[in-house]
Design a protein around this motif. Structure first.
Motif, PDB file in Angstrom:
ATOM      1  N   TRP A  46       0.844  -1.197   0.000  1.00  0.00           N
ATOM      2  CA  TRP A  46       0.000   0.000   0.000  1.00  0.00           C
ATOM      3  C   TRP A  46       0.878   1.246   0.000  1.00  0.00           C
ATOM      4  O   TRP A  46       0.669   2.191  -0.765  1.00  0.00           O
ATOM      5  N   SER A  47       1.885   1.232   0.853  1.00  0.00           N
ATOM      6  CA  SER A  47       2.823   2.354   0.907  1.00  0.00           C
ATOM      7  C   SER A  47       3.607   2.472  -0.396  1.00  0.00           C
ATOM      8  O   SER A  47       3.823   3.581  -0.917  1.00  0.00           O
ATOM      9  N   ASN A  50       1.820   4.276  -3.188  1.00  0.00           N
ATOM     10  CA  ASN A  50       1.896   5.728  -3.067  1.00  0.00           C
ATOM     11  C   ASN A  50       3.280   6.239  -3.452  1.00  0.00           C
ATOM     12  O   ASN A  50       3.418   7.271  -4.117  1.00  0.00           O
ATOM     13  N   ASN A  51       4.331   5.488  -3.053  1.00  0.00           N
ATOM     14  CA  ASN A  51       5.700   5.906  -3.381  1.00  0.00           C
ATOM     15  C   ASN A  51       5.952   5.884  -4.884  1.00  0.00           C
ATOM     16  O   ASN A  51       6.695   6.710  -5.418  1.00  0.00           O
ATOM     17  N   ARG A  53       4.167   6.668  -7.261  1.00  0.00           N
ATOM     18  CA  ARG A  53       3.682   7.813  -8.022  1.00  0.00           C
ATOM     19  C   ARG A  53       4.840   8.765  -8.331  1.00  0.00           C
ATOM     20  O   ARG A  53       4.786   9.530  -9.284  1.00  0.00           O
TER      21      ARG A  53
END
Length: 428
Positions: A46-47, A50-51, A53
């Motif tokens: 999940w993290s 986001n990274n 992107r």
């Protein structure tokens, strides 16, 4: 099984909205099913989504460093997420290398989770009915007393919508935004194969059961890891053709029989003795094989030895029995499997396996390399006592799949292994 290398690239994409409150759902409802390692991997991916992107791709090595997972631990956690519909994995191979594309899905809402017979049934199996009900109560909303007349305004009353207005027509044609999508939980239970077996052992036809009964059979089989052959045998034992169709199956006893036939404990059940994988750093076929045996489950290792075919139920029961009876970890059980198949004409004999496993348990051996060294010693001693036996049956030959034609001798190879090699971080 597709092996993952440190240099393989991965990407993560969110295909659904995941909210902060999903963290509680993962911990309270999914963690008992898949284990804390899989939940940790979910949050990490999940993290990463986001990274990425900002930095679109990364290597698996960076993921292993971040999570402190070995390759085997990562694959096990990944499969657990895939099994409950939280992750989809796609492999792309090109001239530039291999790319793993991970699609992350939101967990089900508590209401959908408890309405899913597979997930809720598995929760009851893992933590017991009392604790499962306690978890359900966490998400229960008390019924509010509705006193008086409902005089709330309606949408039409306030906004007076004209549904022929171009704005509404445009809204209909607009593509949908991301929502609460969930990946489908894949089950591989085949009704066709079930009835083939039932026809052979009990002359039971496809019209013998109600549709809802078939769904319940598939649900129970998936829940307890029972294949169609075993399911057919159990169903035949508790089938009564002399009553109306709705009462022909005794599901209470079928469920108990399925529980007793469960092959291998689920991910959340108590594990056998566990130690950090002990990899070796030497090059060569045997070293590669040792590192593989240190990183995967006995079921997957046996599947590889069988060219990818699913291990037979008796073999899985034998593996489970060795694990429970002798408290050996997976890497040592893999060594037992490899040794017995190599020295016993590819026959996984129960008495032979138990004899070898008992010897390793008495020696307190916990790694593949130590097991192989010990088995080399007893194999050499056996040759001295039985010189008249065929040499092929005395030598423990372990050959990497790429080197099958080279007839590599295991005892010669193992002398070249760097027994001090390998670090605690699991890098070969």
């Amino acid at each position: 099984m597709v092996l993952i290398h440190n240099t393989d690239i991965f990407t993560v994409r969110l295909v659904t909205l995941i909210a902060e409150y999903d963290r509680d759902t993962m911990v309270n409802l999914y963690q008992p099913l898949v284990g804390h390692e899989a939940v940790s991997l979910f949050f990490t991916l999940w993290s990463e989504a986001n990274n990425q992107r900002i930095v679109p791709t990364a290597s698996h090595e960076s993921l292993f460093v971040k999570t402190q997972f070995t390759v085997g631990e990562f694959v096990k956690a990944r499969k657990a997420l895939e099994a409950v519909g939280l992750l989809k994995t796609y492999l792309e191979t090109s001239n530039d290398g291999r790319f793993f594309h991970y699609e992350l899905y939101a967990p089900k809402t508590p209401n959908d989770f408890f309405n899913d017979t597979l997930l809720y049934g598995l929760l009851i199996k893992c933590i017991g009915e009392k604790e499962a009900q306690r978890a359900k109560n966490i998400y229960s909303i008390a019924n509010l007393n509705k006193n008086g007349e409902d005089i709330s305004a309606s949408f039409q009353e306030v906004f007076h919508p004209d549904f022929e207005d171009p704005a509404f027509l445009k809204a209909i044609k607009t593509s949908k935004a991301a929502g609460r999508n969930q990946a489908k939980i894949e089950t591989k239970f085949s009704y066709e194969r079930l009835f083939e077996e039932l026809a052979q052992i009990g002359q039971i036809g496809e019209n013998a059961f109600l549709k809802k009964d078939l769904k319940e059979i598939a649900r129970l089989a998936t829940l307890y890891g029972i294949d169609e052959v075993t399911a057919a045998s159990i169903i035949n034992s508790f089938y009564n053709p002399n009553v109306e169709k709705a009462k022909r199956l005794d599901f209470e006893n079928i469920t108990k029989a399925f529980q007793e036939e469960t092959n291998i404990a689920y991910l959340s059940s108590s594990k056998s003795v566990s130690t950090k994988p002990k990899f070796v750093s030497s090059p060569g076929a045997l070293a590669s094989k040792i590192n593989l045996m240190e990183s995967i489950s006995p079921k997957d290792f046996l599947s590889i030895l069988q060219n990818g075919s699913e291990p037979a139920t008796p073999d899985l029961k034998l593996i489970d029995n060795i694990s429970k009876k002798f408290r050996l970890n997976n890497s040592v059980i893999n060594a037992v499997i490899d040794y017995v198949l190599t020295t016993n004409n590819n026959v996984l004999s129960r008495p032979y396996c138990e004899k070898v496993a008992a010897s390793l348990a008495r020696e307190g051996i916990t790694s593949t390399l130590d097991a192989m060294n010990y088995l080399k010693k007893i194999s050499s001693g056996s040759k001295e006592r039985h010189n008249s036996q065929n040499k092929d049956n005395d030598d423990y030959v372990t050959v990497d799949s790429k080197d099958k034609d080279e007839n590599l001798n295991w005892e010669q190879l193992i002398d070249d292994i760097d027994i001090d090699g390998g670090d605690d971080n699991g890098k070969a």
